[in-house]
Motif scaffolding. Structure first.
Motif, PDB file in Angstrom:
ATOM      1  N   VAL A 118      64.974  52.425  48.239  1.00 12.54           N
ATOM      2  CA  VAL A 118      66.258  52.093  47.632  1.00 12.54           C
ATOM      3  C   VAL A 118      67.389  52.666  48.476  1.00 12.54           C
ATOM      4  O   VAL A 118      68.385  51.996  48.770  1.00 12.54           O
ATOM      5  CB  VAL A 118      66.334  52.623  46.185  1.00 12.54           C
ATOM      6  CG1 VAL A 118      67.729  52.416  45.608  1.00 12.54           C
ATOM      7  CG2 VAL A 118      65.296  51.936  45.308  1.00 12.54           C
ATOM      8  N   ALA A 119      67.252  53.934  48.873  1.00  9.22           N
ATOM      9  CA  ALA A 119      68.278  54.576  49.686  1.00  9.22           C
ATOM     10  C   ALA A 119      68.390  53.923  51.061  1.00  9.22           C
ATOM     11  O   ALA A 119      69.478  53.855  51.640  1.00  9.22           O
ATOM     12  CB  ALA A 119      67.968  56.063  49.827  1.00  9.22           C
ATOM     13  N   ALA A 120      67.266  53.431  51.585  1.00  2.00           N
ATOM     14  CA  ALA A 120      67.303  52.742  52.878  1.00  2.00           C
ATOM     15  C   ALA A 120      68.099  51.450  52.788  1.00  2.00           C
ATOM     16  O   ALA A 120      68.801  51.069  53.731  1.00  2.00           O
ATOM     17  CB  ALA A 120      65.877  52.463  53.353  1.00  2.00           C
ATOM     18  N   PHE A 137      60.250  68.914  45.817  1.00  2.00           N
ATOM     19  CA  PHE A 137      60.998  67.733  46.209  1.00  2.00           C
ATOM     20  C   PHE A 137      61.188  67.736  47.722  1.00  2.00           C
ATOM     21  O   PHE A 137      61.435  68.794  48.322  1.00  2.00           O
ATOM     22  CB  PHE A 137      62.371  67.720  45.530  1.00  2.00           C
ATOM     23  CG  PHE A 137      62.346  67.298  44.090  1.00  2.00           C
ATOM     24  CD1 PHE A 137      62.863  66.081  43.700  1.00  2.00           C
ATOM     25  CD2 PHE A 137      61.790  68.119  43.118  1.00  2.00           C
ATOM     26  CE1 PHE A 137      62.843  65.692  42.370  1.00  2.00           C
ATOM     27  CE2 PHE A 137      61.766  67.748  41.796  1.00  2.00           C
ATOM     28  CZ  PHE A 137      62.293  66.518  41.416  1.00  2.00           C
ATOM     29  N   PRO A 138      61.112  66.564  48.342  1.00  2.00           N
ATOM     30  CA  PRO A 138      61.391  66.505  49.785  1.00  2.00           C
ATOM     31  C   PRO A 138      62.874  66.750  50.049  1.00  2.00           C
ATOM     32  O   PRO A 138      63.723  66.524  49.183  1.00  2.00           O
ATOM     33  CB  PRO A 138      60.979  65.074  50.156  1.00  2.00           C
ATOM     34  CG  PRO A 138      61.112  64.299  48.887  1.00  2.00           C
ATOM     35  CD  PRO A 138      60.763  65.246  47.780  1.00  2.00           C
ATOM     36  N   ASP A 139      63.173  67.183  51.243  1.00  2.00           N
ATOM     37  CA  ASP A 139      64.559  67.422  51.642  1.00  2.00           C
ATOM     38  C   ASP A 139      65.148  66.103  52.129  1.00  2.00           C
ATOM     39  O   ASP A 139      64.994  65.720  53.277  1.00  2.00           O
ATOM     40  CB  ASP A 139      64.610  68.489  52.739  1.00  2.00           C
ATOM     41  CG  ASP A 139      66.045  68.844  53.105  1.00  2.00           C
ATOM     42  OD1 ASP A 139      66.963  68.455  52.354  1.00  2.00           O
ATOM     43  OD2 ASP A 139      66.243  69.489  54.157  1.00  2.00           O
ATOM     44  N   ALA A 140      65.815  65.399  51.212  1.00  2.00           N
ATOM     45  CA  ALA A 140      66.390  64.098  51.543  1.00  2.00           C
ATOM     46  C   ALA A 140      67.816  64.040  51.001  1.00  2.00           C
ATOM     47  O   ALA A 140      68.081  64.525  49.895  1.00  2.00           O
ATOM     48  CB  ALA A 140      65.553  62.970  50.945  1.00  2.00           C
ATOM     49  N   PRO A 141      68.737  63.448  51.744  1.00  2.00           N
ATOM     50  CA  PRO A 141      70.140  63.435  51.311  1.00  2.00           C
ATOM     51  C   PRO A 141      70.385  62.610  50.051  1.00  2.00           C
ATOM     52  O   PRO A 141      71.406  62.804  49.395  1.00  2.00           O
ATOM     53  CB  PRO A 141      70.879  62.834  52.518  1.00  2.00           C
ATOM     54  CG  PRO A 141      69.834  62.056  53.263  1.00  2.00           C
ATOM     55  CD  PRO A 141      68.563  62.799  53.065  1.00  2.00           C
ATOM     56  N   TRP A 142      69.454  61.727  49.725  1.00  2.00           N
ATOM     57  CA  TRP A 142      69.655  60.895  48.534  1.00  2.00           C
ATOM     58  C   TRP A 142      69.018  61.491  47.278  1.00  2.00           C
ATOM     59  O   TRP A 142      69.069  60.892  46.210  1.00  2.00           O
ATOM     60  CB  TRP A 142      69.099  59.489  48.777  1.00  2.00           C
ATOM     61  CG  TRP A 142      67.639  59.452  49.130  1.00  2.00           C
ATOM     62  CD1 TRP A 142      66.578  59.484  48.275  1.00  2.00           C
ATOM     63  CD2 TRP A 142      67.081  59.376  50.445  1.00  2.00           C
ATOM     64  NE1 TRP A 142      65.395  59.444  48.965  1.00  2.00           N
ATOM     65  CE2 TRP A 142      65.667  59.361  50.300  1.00  2.00           C
ATOM     66  CE3 TRP A 142      67.631  59.310  51.727  1.00  2.00           C
ATOM     67  CZ2 TRP A 142      64.808  59.289  51.393  1.00  2.00           C
ATOM     68  CZ3 TRP A 142      66.780  59.232  52.822  1.00  2.00           C
ATOM     69  CH2 TRP A 142      65.391  59.224  52.645  1.00  2.00           C
ATOM     70  N   LEU A 143      68.407  62.661  47.380  1.00  2.00           N
ATOM     71  CA  LEU A 143      67.793  63.317  46.228  1.00  2.00           C
ATOM     72  C   LEU A 143      68.535  64.610  45.905  1.00  2.00           C
ATOM     73  O   LEU A 143      68.810  65.415  46.795  1.00  2.00           O
ATOM     74  CB  LEU A 143      66.327  63.657  46.513  1.00  2.00           C
ATOM     75  CG  LEU A 143      65.364  62.499  46.766  1.00  2.00           C
ATOM     76  CD1 LEU A 143      63.986  63.046  47.093  1.00  2.00           C
ATOM     77  CD2 LEU A 143      65.287  61.576  45.566  1.00  2.00           C
ATOM     78  N   ARG A 144      68.845  64.807  44.636  1.00  2.00           N
ATOM     79  CA  ARG A 144      69.467  66.065  44.200  1.00  2.00           C
ATOM     80  C   ARG A 144      68.730  66.587  42.971  1.00  2.00           C
ATOM     81  O   ARG A 144      68.681  65.915  41.935  1.00  2.00           O
ATOM     82  CB  ARG A 144      70.943  65.861  43.855  1.00  2.00           C
ATOM     83  CG  ARG A 144      71.833  65.538  45.031  1.00  2.00           C
ATOM     84  CD  ARG A 144      73.272  65.635  44.635  1.00  2.00           C
ATOM     85  NE  ARG A 144      74.162  65.055  45.628  1.00  2.00           N
ATOM     86  CZ  ARG A 144      75.469  64.898  45.446  1.00  2.00           C
ATOM     87  NH1 ARG A 144      76.026  65.309  44.309  1.00  2.00           N
ATOM     88  NH2 ARG A 144      76.205  64.357  46.384  1.00  2.00           N
ATOM     89  N   ARG A 145      68.189  67.767  43.090  1.00  2.00           N
ATOM     90  CA  ARG A 145      67.517  68.426  41.973  1.00  2.00           C
ATOM     91  C   ARG A 145      68.528  69.366  41.312  1.00  2.00           C
ATOM     92  O   ARG A 145      68.849  70.431  41.850  1.00  2.00           O
ATOM     93  CB  ARG A 145      66.298  69.193  42.477  1.00  2.00           C
ATOM     94  CG  ARG A 145      65.565  69.974  41.419  1.00  2.00           C
ATOM     95  CD  ARG A 145      64.279  70.550  41.973  1.00  2.00           C
ATOM     96  NE  ARG A 145      63.593  71.373  40.984  1.00  2.00           N
ATOM     97  CZ  ARG A 145      62.321  71.742  41.069  1.00  2.00           C
ATOM     98  NH1 ARG A 145      61.603  71.360  42.105  1.00  2.00           N
ATOM     99  NH2 ARG A 145      61.786  72.484  40.125  1.00  2.00           N
ATOM    100  N   LEU A 146      69.054  68.978  40.169  1.00  2.00           N
ATOM    101  CA  LEU A 146      70.103  69.741  39.507  1.00  2.00           C
ATOM    102  C   LEU A 146      69.561  70.844  38.618  1.00  2.00           C
ATOM    103  O   LEU A 146      70.304  71.742  38.224  1.00  2.00           O
ATOM    104  CB  LEU A 146      70.985  68.802  38.669  1.00  2.00           C
ATOM    105  CG  LEU A 146      71.679  67.672  39.433  1.00  2.00           C
ATOM    106  CD1 LEU A 146      72.570  66.879  38.483  1.00  2.00           C
ATOM    107  CD2 LEU A 146      72.479  68.204  40.611  1.00  2.00           C
TER     108      LEU A 146
END
Length: 276
Positions: A118-120, A137-146
């Motif tokens: 989706v982010a791609a 969680f993987p270190d990806a700019p489109w993922l945020r673990r709040l």
């Protein structure tokens, strides 16, 4: 299935087997007890179906489906949604929201995997994960673990999001997350497990996919992110569905009617035994 998702190592499997044995013994006790009750209430047909297939409800005289509406089902104001976007630096980005425990049974890993394509396709998309759990969680700019947030902030994030995803693998009886998201006027993408299909009308208030189908989950997210008019229409239909079929007043009325029916049945004189 529990072993596949959670059991790691010999000790974990032994603990799980002991827990299943205890659960089976508990179910046997409940089955004898339930034959003596006047009525049984389940919050969804989906969860009752599991108990029916297990044989637990065999011999129960009256079974009713009455959804229990949790407290605090108010939606956040538009101002709160704007403030949530500012607080989390969301700007004009598309927001996909997940709320719940980070675990295999909740399908968290499935959503993380679906987020990449989706982010791609849309680099302005961000996936927010609200909750807690041991999953990495993987270190990806489109993922945020709040992490875990106060309930008021979660309600504001529903209103700030474009859509909400509930990818559960293990059945939810009646998902509070789905109820709150629909109350906020947000379309929901869920899986065909438990009570979810009774909340999310596929193609009307959201989309349903098979559990564990990561490609199908990604396609469903893309479908709604790329069609804003449809997404808004689904969100409005979701809000109306909650107002019409899942209000607290309706739940209370149905419970009171059930209680009155049970009491009326107990008050009826029983026929005299036939003697010979």
């Amino acid at each position: 299935e529990h072993f596949t998702l959670y059991a790691r190592g010999r000790r974990s499997r032994l603990r799980s087997k002991a827990a299943f044995l205890a659960g089976w013994l508990d179910a046997c006790f409940k089955q004898r007890y339930l034959k003596r009750v006047d009525a049984l209430v389940g919050v969804s047909e989906g969860i009752l179906g599991i108990y029916r297939r297990s044989g637990l409800l065999q011999g129960v005289g009256r079974v009713e489906v009455i959804p229990t509406i949790p407290p605090g089902m108010a939606s956040a104001s538009p101002a709160a949604a704007v403030a949530a976007r500012e607080t989390h630096r969301l700007g004009g980005r598309r927001v996909v929201l997940y709320v719940g425990k980070f675990s295999p049974g909740k399908g968290t890993a499935d959503l993380v995997a679906a987020a990449a394509p989706v982010a791609a396709a849309h680099g302005d998309t961000v996936f927010l994960f609200v909750g807690d759990g041991p999953m990495a969680f993987p270190d990806a700019p489109w993922l945020r673990r709040l992490g875990p947030l106060p309930h008021a902030e979660v309600l504001a994030l529903y209103a700030a999001a474009d859509l909400v995803v509930v990818p559960s693998v293990i059945p939810d009886s009646l998902s509070r997350v789905i109820l709150e998201a629909m109350t906020a006027g947000r379309p929901v993408i869920g899986t065909r497990v438990g009570g979810t299909p009774e909340l999310v009308v596929d193609g009307e208030t959201g989309l349903l996919v098979e559990r564990g189908d990561r490609e199908g989950l990604a396609r469903a997210i893309l479908t709604l992110l790329e069609d804003e008019p449809r997404r808004r229409l689904m969100g409005e239909q979701a809000r109306r569905r909650i107002e019409r079929h899942f209000s607290a007043d309706e739940t209370v009325d149905r419970l009171l009617a059930l209680y009155e029916g049970v009491l009326a049945g107990r008050r009826r004189p029983r026929p005299a035994p036939v003697t010979r």
